[in-house]
Design a protein around this motif. Structure first.
Motif, PDB file in Angstrom:
ATOM      1  N   VAL A 114      10.313 113.865  81.613  1.00  0.00           N
ATOM      2  CA  VAL A 114      11.637 113.292  81.331  1.00  0.00           C
ATOM      3  C   VAL A 114      11.551 111.974  80.775  1.00  0.00           C
ATOM      4  O   VAL A 114      10.700 111.237  80.979  1.00  0.00           O
ATOM      5  CB  VAL A 114      12.076 113.137  82.992  1.00  0.00           C
ATOM      6  N   HIS A 115      12.459 111.857  79.890  1.00  0.00           N
ATOM      7  CA  HIS A 115      12.726 110.792  79.216  1.00  0.00           C
ATOM      8  C   HIS A 115      14.155 110.329  79.362  1.00  0.00           C
ATOM      9  O   HIS A 115      15.081 111.345  78.776  1.00  0.00           O
ATOM     10  CB  HIS A 115      12.430 110.659  77.794  1.00  0.00           C
ATOM     11  N   LEU A 116      14.514 109.118  79.536  1.00  0.00           N
ATOM     12  CA  LEU A 116      16.122 108.752  79.787  1.00  0.00           C
ATOM     13  C   LEU A 116      16.038 107.356  79.047  1.00  0.00           C
ATOM     14  O   LEU A 116      15.331 106.403  79.339  1.00  0.00           O
ATOM     15  CB  LEU A 116      16.236 108.575  81.251  1.00  0.00           C
ATOM     16  N   ARG A 117      17.301 107.236  78.181  1.00  0.00           N
ATOM     17  CA  ARG A 117      17.584 106.254  77.612  1.00  0.00           C
ATOM     18  C   ARG A 117      18.651 105.426  78.467  1.00  0.00           C
ATOM     19  O   ARG A 117      19.535 106.123  79.358  1.00  0.00           O
ATOM     20  CB  ARG A 117      18.254 106.341  76.332  1.00  0.00           C
ATOM     21  N   GLY A 118      18.385 104.251  78.806  1.00  0.00           N
ATOM     22  CA  GLY A 118      19.231 103.253  79.554  1.00  0.00           C
ATOM     23  C   GLY A 118      18.971 103.290  80.961  1.00  0.00           C
ATOM     24  O   GLY A 118      19.759 102.760  82.015  1.00  0.00           O
ATOM     25  N   ALA A 119      17.555 103.886  81.339  1.00  0.00           N
ATOM     26  CA  ALA A 119      17.441 103.958  82.831  1.00  0.00           C
ATOM     27  C   ALA A 119      16.814 102.643  83.300  1.00  0.00           C
ATOM     28  O   ALA A 119      16.158 101.671  82.384  1.00  0.00           O
ATOM     29  CB  ALA A 119      16.291 104.841  83.043  1.00  0.00           C
ATOM     30  N   PRO A 120      16.842 102.066  84.498  1.00  0.00           N
ATOM     31  CA  PRO A 120      16.312 100.877  85.027  1.00  0.00           C
ATOM     32  C   PRO A 120      14.994 100.933  85.145  1.00  0.00           C
ATOM     33  O   PRO A 120      14.141 102.187  85.085  1.00  0.00           O
ATOM     34  CB  PRO A 120      16.876 100.699  86.490  1.00  0.00           C
ATOM     35  N   GLY A 121      14.166  99.783  85.254  1.00  0.00           N
ATOM     36  CA  GLY A 121      12.524  99.830  85.506  1.00  0.00           C
ATOM     37  C   GLY A 121      12.566 100.243  86.836  1.00  0.00           C
ATOM     38  O   GLY A 121      11.143 100.426  87.285  1.00  0.00           O
ATOM     39  N   THR A 122      13.201 100.138  87.815  1.00  0.00           N
ATOM     40  CA  THR A 122      13.126 100.662  89.365  1.00  0.00           C
ATOM     41  C   THR A 122      13.040 102.294  89.583  1.00  0.00           C
ATOM     42  O   THR A 122      13.518 103.050  88.638  1.00  0.00           O
ATOM     43  CB  THR A 122      14.035 100.321  90.218  1.00  0.00           C
ATOM     44  N   PRO A 123      12.220 102.671  90.465  1.00  0.00           N
ATOM     45  CA  PRO A 123      11.878 104.083  90.536  1.00  0.00           C
ATOM     46  C   PRO A 123      13.311 104.934  90.916  1.00  0.00           C
ATOM     47  O   PRO A 123      14.044 104.311  91.584  1.00  0.00           O
ATOM     48  CB  PRO A 123      10.976 104.345  91.585  1.00  0.00           C
ATOM     49  N   GLN A 124      13.416 105.950  90.112  1.00  0.00           N
ATOM     50  CA  GLN A 124      14.480 106.908  90.370  1.00  0.00           C
ATOM     51  C   GLN A 124      14.029 108.193  90.619  1.00  0.00           C
ATOM     52  O   GLN A 124      13.402 108.813  89.862  1.00  0.00           O
ATOM     53  CB  GLN A 124      15.534 107.004  88.983  1.00  0.00           C
ATOM     54  N   PRO A 125      14.135 108.838  91.941  1.00  0.00           N
ATOM     55  CA  PRO A 125      13.591 109.945  92.157  1.00  0.00           C
ATOM     56  C   PRO A 125      14.263 111.163  91.494  1.00  0.00           C
ATOM     57  O   PRO A 125      15.528 111.075  91.076  1.00  0.00           O
ATOM     58  CB  PRO A 125      14.035 110.224  93.752  1.00  0.00           C
ATOM     59  N   ALA A 126      13.531 112.119  91.302  1.00  0.00           N
ATOM     60  CA  ALA A 126      13.856 113.296  90.298  1.00  0.00           C
ATOM     61  C   ALA A 126      13.383 114.786  91.150  1.00  0.00           C
ATOM     62  O   ALA A 126      12.309 114.781  91.694  1.00  0.00           O
ATOM     63  CB  ALA A 126      13.248 113.162  88.937  1.00  0.00           C
ATOM     64  N   ALA A 143      16.070 105.823  95.691  1.00  0.00           N
ATOM     65  CA  ALA A 143      15.718 106.383  97.071  1.00  0.00           C
ATOM     66  C   ALA A 143      16.643 106.030  98.086  1.00  0.00           C
ATOM     67  O   ALA A 143      16.836 106.781  98.964  1.00  0.00           O
ATOM     68  CB  ALA A 143      14.165 105.964  97.480  1.00  0.00           C
ATOM     69  N   ALA A 144      17.235 104.988  98.014  1.00  0.00           N
ATOM     70  CA  ALA A 144      18.095 104.601  99.075  1.00  0.00           C
ATOM     71  C   ALA A 144      19.766 105.182  98.631  1.00  0.00           C
ATOM     72  O   ALA A 144      20.401 105.279  99.430  1.00  0.00           O
ATOM     73  CB  ALA A 144      18.244 103.104  98.992  1.00  0.00           C
ATOM     74  N   GLN A 145      19.724 105.493  97.487  1.00  0.00           N
ATOM     75  CA  GLN A 145      21.093 106.336  97.033  1.00  0.00           C
ATOM     76  C   GLN A 145      20.804 107.984  96.516  1.00  0.00           C
ATOM     77  O   GLN A 145      21.120 108.183  95.162  1.00  0.00           O
ATOM     78  CB  GLN A 145      21.693 105.470  95.845  1.00  0.00           C
ATOM     79  N   LEU A 146      20.190 108.640  97.006  1.00  0.00           N
ATOM     80  CA  LEU A 146      19.719 109.925  96.784  1.00  0.00           C
ATOM     81  C   LEU A 146      21.179 110.818  96.522  1.00  0.00           C
ATOM     82  O   LEU A 146      21.315 111.812  95.775  1.00  0.00           O
ATOM     83  CB  LEU A 146      18.943 110.481  97.766  1.00  0.00           C
ATOM     84  N   THR A 147      22.186 110.421  97.090  1.00  0.00           N
ATOM     85  CA  THR A 147      23.503 111.183  96.815  1.00  0.00           C
ATOM     86  C   THR A 147      24.128 110.495  95.524  1.00  0.00           C
ATOM     87  O   THR A 147      25.187 111.490  95.086  1.00  0.00           O
ATOM     88  CB  THR A 147      24.327 111.183  98.189  1.00  0.00           C
ATOM     89  N   LYS A 148      23.744 109.716  94.977  1.00  0.00           N
ATOM     90  CA  LYS A 148      24.383 109.349  93.932  1.00  0.00           C
ATOM     91  C   LYS A 148      23.345 109.799  92.562  1.00  0.00           C
ATOM     92  O   LYS A 148      22.260 109.534  92.335  1.00  0.00           O
ATOM     93  CB  LYS A 148      24.327 107.651  93.829  1.00  0.00           C
TER      94      LYS A 148
END
Length: 163
Positions: free
Chosen positions: A83-95, A146-151
């Motif tokens: 996965v490669h995303l432009r504009g993503a933060p440095g914090t972990p985002q579950p996928a 991880a705290a906002q899995l529904t978003k």
């Protein structure tokens, strides 16, 4: 330049310009057979198939501005997902891979992927084939945190057509 030398030069230039695997050998009558493209099981035209891989667009959701690609590649009995995303933060985002489509997603993950950190993640999904993933509606989605899995911040339908 004589005819034989001209034919040799033209052949050498063609060999340099085209990969050997892309051009089938000439038949005894001098004709070259057509090359048929390989395709995955039927699906809507969302991604492009190249060899044993598939690249699909990850589209931003919920105003995230995070767009990119997910590349899926068969590796033996497993699928490697990058996965490669432009504009993503440095914090972990579950996928995850979810059953369904981006428009109608089953909220329960089918396969967990490595969290996207700084816009990138690589995961080996064991015991599944790319053909299986593309033969039924499945989607890759990335969550805000991880705290906002529904978003959801980005999603891609795992569908392909031959290109």
């Amino acid at each position: 330049m004589n005819r034989r030398a001209l034919v040799f030069v033209a052949g050498a230039l063609l060999a340099i310009a085209a990969p050997a695997a892309a051009v089938p050998p000439a038949q005894p009558n001098g004709t070259v057979p057509s090359v048929k493209k390989k395709s995955l099981p039927a699906g809507s035209a969302k991604g492009s198939v190249a060899g044993n891989g598939l690249t699909i667009p990850l589209r931003a959701q919920n105003g995230s501005g995070e767009n990119g690609t997910a590349t899926l590649r068969q590796s033996g009995p497993n699928v490697v997902v990058v996965v490669h995303l432009r504009g993503a933060p440095g914090t972990p985002q579950p996928a995850h891979v979810h059953a369904g489509t981006c428009a109608h997603l089953d909220p329960k993950p089918k396969y967990a992927l490595a969290s996207v950190v700084g816009g990138s993640s690589t995961t080996t999904v064991k015991g599944v084939t790319l053909a299986e993933l593309a033969s039924t509606p499945n989607a890759i989605n990335v969550h805000r945190s991880a705290a906002q899995l529904t978003k959801y911040v980005a999603c891609a339908n795992i569908t392909a057509k031959s290109t």
